[in-house]
Design a protein around this motif. Sequence first.
Motif, PDB file in Angstrom:
ATOM      1  N   VAL A   1       0.878  -1.168   0.000  1.00 26.14           N
ATOM      2  CA  VAL A   1       0.000   0.000   0.000  1.00 26.14           C
ATOM      3  C   VAL A   1       0.914   1.217   0.000  1.00 26.14           C
ATOM      4  CG1 VAL A   1      -1.763   1.300   1.228  1.00 26.14           C
ATOM      5  CG2 VAL A   1      -1.859  -1.201   1.194  1.00 26.14           C
ATOM      6  N   VAL A   2       0.811   2.038  -1.059  1.00 23.46           N
ATOM      7  CA  VAL A   2       1.802   3.078  -1.338  1.00 23.46           C
ATOM      8  C   VAL A   2       1.177   4.473  -1.345  1.00 23.46           C
ATOM      9  CG1 VAL A   2       3.494   3.897  -3.019  1.00 23.46           C
ATOM     10  CG2 VAL A   2       3.126   1.425  -2.728  1.00 23.46           C
TER      11      VAL A   2
ATOM     12  N   ASN B   1      -1.016  -2.107  -4.678  1.00 19.63           N
ATOM     13  CA  ASN B   1      -0.365  -2.757  -5.824  1.00 19.63           C
ATOM     14  C   ASN B   1      -0.855  -4.188  -5.972  1.00 19.63           C
ATOM     15  OD1 ASN B   1       2.913  -1.287  -5.030  1.00 19.63           O
ATOM     16  ND2 ASN B   1       1.000  -0.345  -5.667  1.00 19.63           N
ATOM     17  N   ASN B   2      -1.818  -4.418  -6.869  1.00 26.59           N
ATOM     18  CA  ASN B   2      -2.348  -5.759  -7.119  1.00 26.59           C
ATOM     19  C   ASN B   2      -1.481  -6.419  -8.180  1.00 26.59           C
ATOM     20  OD1 ASN B   2      -4.605  -5.167  -5.366  1.00 26.59           O
ATOM     21  ND2 ASN B   2      -5.477  -3.985  -7.065  1.00 26.59           N
ATOM     22  N   ASP B   3      -0.434  -7.089  -7.728  1.00 24.64           N
ATOM     23  CA  ASP B   3       0.632  -7.569  -8.605  1.00 24.64           C
ATOM     24  C   ASP B   3       0.134  -8.514  -9.698  1.00 24.64           C
ATOM     25  OD1 ASP B   3       3.146  -8.060  -9.589  1.00 24.64           O
ATOM     26  OD2 ASP B   3       3.698  -9.476  -8.028  1.00 24.64           O
ATOM     27  N   VAL B   4      -0.414  -9.642  -9.306  1.00 24.41           N
ATOM     28  CA  VAL B   4      -0.886 -10.627 -10.281  1.00 24.41           C
ATOM     29  C   VAL B   4      -2.164 -10.156 -10.967  1.00 24.41           C
ATOM     30  CG1 VAL B   4      -1.708 -13.011 -10.562  1.00 24.41           C
ATOM     31  CG2 VAL B   4       0.228 -12.531  -9.065  1.00 24.41           C
TER      32      VAL B   4
ATOM     33  N   ASN C   1       5.746  -3.201  -6.946  1.00 26.92           N
ATOM     34  CA  ASN C   1       5.978  -2.106  -6.014  1.00 26.92           C
ATOM     35  C   ASN C   1       5.906  -0.803  -6.783  1.00 26.92           C
ATOM     36  OD1 ASN C   1       6.487  -0.864  -3.563  1.00 26.92           O
ATOM     37  ND2 ASN C   1       8.393  -1.967  -3.165  1.00 26.92           N
ATOM     38  N   LEU C   2       5.845   0.318  -6.057  1.00 22.15           N
ATOM     39  CA  LEU C   2       5.595   1.607  -6.691  1.00 22.15           C
ATOM     40  C   LEU C   2       6.382   2.700  -5.975  1.00 22.15           C
ATOM     41  CD1 LEU C   2       3.745   2.985  -8.881  1.00 22.15           C
ATOM     42  CD2 LEU C   2       2.083   3.348  -7.047  1.00 22.15           C
ATOM     43  N   TYR C   3       7.056   3.530  -6.767  1.00 19.52           N
ATOM     44  CA  TYR C   3       7.804   4.668  -6.241  1.00 19.52           C
ATOM     45  C   TYR C   3       7.442   5.919  -7.038  1.00 19.52           C
ATOM     46  CZ  TYR C   3      10.556   1.431  -3.472  1.00 19.52           C
ATOM     47  OH  TYR C   3      10.925   0.482  -2.555  1.00 19.52           O
ATOM     48  N   PHE C   4       7.882   7.079  -6.555  1.00 20.23           N
ATOM     49  CA  PHE C   4       7.619   8.341  -7.245  1.00 20.23           C
ATOM     50  C   PHE C   4       8.899   9.154  -7.347  1.00 20.23           C
ATOM     51  CE2 PHE C   4       3.582   7.001  -5.517  1.00 20.23           C
ATOM     52  CZ  PHE C   4       2.706   7.239  -6.567  1.00 20.23           C
ATOM     53  N   THR C   5       9.116   9.766  -8.507  1.00 18.21           N
ATOM     54  CA  THR C   5      10.296  10.612  -8.661  1.00 18.21           C
ATOM     55  C   THR C   5      10.166  11.813  -7.724  1.00 18.21           C
ATOM     56  OG1 THR C   5       9.267  11.752 -10.551  1.00 18.21           O
ATOM     57  CG2 THR C   5      10.730   9.894 -11.034  1.00 18.21           C
TER      58      THR C   5
ATOM     59  N   TYR D   1       6.151  15.118   1.099  1.00 17.94           N
ATOM     60  CA  TYR D   1       5.799  14.344  -0.091  1.00 17.94           C
ATOM     61  C   TYR D   1       6.314  12.922   0.069  1.00 17.94           C
ATOM     62  CZ  TYR D   1      10.652  15.290  -1.625  1.00 17.94           C
ATOM     63  OH  TYR D   1      12.024  15.387  -1.701  1.00 17.94           O
ATOM     64  N   SER D   2       5.781  12.019  -0.743  1.00 12.44           N
ATOM     65  CA  SER D   2       6.111  10.598  -0.644  1.00 12.44           C
ATOM     66  C   SER D   2       6.914  10.146  -1.848  1.00 12.44           C
ATOM     67  CB  SER D   2       4.827   9.768  -0.553  1.00 12.44           C
ATOM     68  OG  SER D   2       5.079   8.389  -0.803  1.00 12.44           O
ATOM     69  N   LEU D   3       7.954   9.361  -1.585  1.00 11.11           N
ATOM     70  CA  LEU D   3       8.722   8.732  -2.651  1.00 11.11           C
ATOM     71  C   LEU D   3       8.244   7.318  -2.930  1.00 11.11           C
ATOM     72  CD1 LEU D   3      12.334   9.959  -1.760  1.00 11.11           C
ATOM     73  CD2 LEU D   3      10.841  10.757  -3.604  1.00 11.11           C
ATOM     74  N   GLY D   4       7.215   6.876  -2.199  1.00 14.37           N
ATOM     75  CA  GLY D   4       6.624   5.577  -2.508  1.00 14.37           C
ATOM     76  C   GLY D   4       6.885   4.507  -1.479  1.00 14.37           C
ATOM     77  N   HIS D   5       6.826   3.250  -1.935  1.00 13.26           N
ATOM     78  CA  HIS D   5       6.902   2.046  -1.099  1.00 13.26           C
ATOM     79  C   HIS D   5       5.834   2.169  -0.017  1.00 13.26           C
ATOM     80  CE1 HIS D   5       9.328  -0.982   1.452  1.00 13.26           C
ATOM     81  NE2 HIS D   5       8.575  -1.617   0.568  1.00 13.26           N
ATOM     82  N   THR D   6       6.122   1.752   1.211  1.00 13.73           N
ATOM     83  CA  THR D   6       5.115   1.839   2.262  1.00 13.73           C
ATOM     84  C   THR D   6       5.145   3.202   2.967  1.00 13.73           C
ATOM     85  OG1 THR D   6       6.613   0.829   3.894  1.00 13.73           O
ATOM     86  CG2 THR D   6       5.163  -0.648   2.655  1.00 13.73           C
ATOM     87  N   GLY D   7       5.945   4.123   2.402  1.00 16.31           N
ATOM     88  CA  GLY D   7       6.024   5.467   2.955  1.00 16.31           C
ATOM     89  C   GLY D   7       7.441   5.920   3.179  1.00 16.31           C
ATOM     90  N   ILE D   8       8.074   6.459   2.131  1.00 19.35           N
ATOM     91  CA  ILE D   8       9.369   7.122   2.270  1.00 19.35           C
ATOM     92  C   ILE D   8       9.070   8.601   2.110  1.00 19.35           C
ATOM     93  CG2 ILE D   8      11.708   7.396   1.357  1.00 19.35           C
ATOM     94  CD1 ILE D   8      11.429   4.626   0.112  1.00 19.35           C
ATOM     95  N   PHE D   9       9.122   9.334   3.202  1.00 18.63           N
ATOM     96  CA  PHE D   9       8.697  10.729   3.197  1.00 18.63           C
ATOM     97  C   PHE D   9       9.885  11.677   3.355  1.00 18.63           C
ATOM     98  CE2 PHE D   9       5.127   8.208   4.771  1.00 18.63           C
ATOM     99  CZ  PHE D   9       4.115   8.614   3.923  1.00 18.63           C
ATOM    100  N   ARG D  10       9.818  12.785   2.637  1.00 22.45           N
ATOM    101  CA  ARG D  10      10.883  13.789   2.711  1.00 22.45           C
ATOM    102  C   ARG D  10      10.265  15.163   2.927  1.00 22.45           C
ATOM    103  NH1 ARG D  10      15.316  11.498  -0.598  1.00 22.45           N
ATOM    104  NH2 ARG D  10      15.608   9.463   0.370  1.00 22.45           N
TER     105      ARG D  10
END
Length: 394
Positions: free
Chosen positions: A119-120, A131-134, A159-163, A385-394
């Motif tokens: 959940v991203v 992220n519903n992989d299959v 998985n999902l990330y953001f620039t 803001y979020s860089l993705g995954h389960t929460g990488i915040f900056r």
Amino acid sequence: MRRHPTPACALVAAAALAVLASGCGNGGTPSHAAAPSQKRAVTAAARPAAPLGLPGMPPPLNAHDLYAADRPGRLSPVVRDFPSRVYVPNTESNTVTVIDPRTYKVVETIPVGRQPQHVVPSWDLKTLWVNNDVGNTLTPIDPATGKAGRTVDVHDPYNLYFTPDGKYAIVMASLDRQLVFRDAHTMAVKKAVPVSCYGVNHADFSPDGRYFIVSCEFSGELLKVDTAKMEVIGQQQLPYDGAMPQDVKISPDGRTWYIADMAADGVWVMNGDTFSKPTLLHTGQGAHGLYVSRDSRSMYISNREEGSISLLDFATGKLTAKWHIDGGGSPDMGGVSADGKVLWLSGRYDSEVYALDTATGRTLAKIPVGAGPHGLCVYPQPGRYSLGHTGIFR
């Protein structure tokens, strides 16, 4: 992470000039350096100022601490009124369990697509993407209401990330062996980047946002990717037979990278700018998830195969403690509560979620959820803001 592979506005223009000074001081250089003769011909006064970081990336709050925006209580106005919840994707149940962290009670179960992995939080903090992989879809959840929206077709979204500039989502298409750059809002494909490694899954970004490092679980490799060019610029094999790299995290000062390795039972430590050969720090069996404390002093490392969490001190680079989950468990992915007092982790093989006191390591709760809980998201969390995954915040 799976035991085995399963089939399957920019805020301100000035942001580019306010990027971490360490982005170049730590070894980063412009992608095209002038020849010596050219350098002599261009005076300092005439030379145009090159942007120090990824254009459009929000300026850092602290040049010495990438996580300065993540302090307790520093909730963005965007998320301030969102109810505090823990969202747990259950890969084998095709559901997301929603937990009230104040009561440790399940308040809702949301049906989603096949094999939800993570959940991203979106870059703008307004949406949670399942992220519903299959199932080859993303399910949006509105964190203000907790309601799921209409699914979006996205192939192999492990998985999902953001620039860091908020322009693109990056889909870790693990089985497709691609990094797929998509519009951060519509998810329309901008560029699909084939990779020669197998099992791309986790990543983190350099202080200046100009590159990110990706783990390749099933071939035991690492990639270095140019963010703006959307190109792989480095690749290396980890020096361990059968390596299975997992989560990736950069230190608060932006100088050191850590990559958890489930097979090597520890974290690889390396310099991302030089992309040099890493060294291994043993933490425990099945090292998996990496999470930074709210004061930026420590990193929590989940050791999935032994039911423990190791603590690493960023200042010394040494391990300071190890917590064991009461009665054992399989701690996987998760996040830290907004106030920094509780570490939340999914119990991958035990259909449960763990809440641990970050002051003492005491197990506060073990909460039954669906089968195969994986990349849970604690939300909201501090950060701009979020860089993705389960929460990488900056």
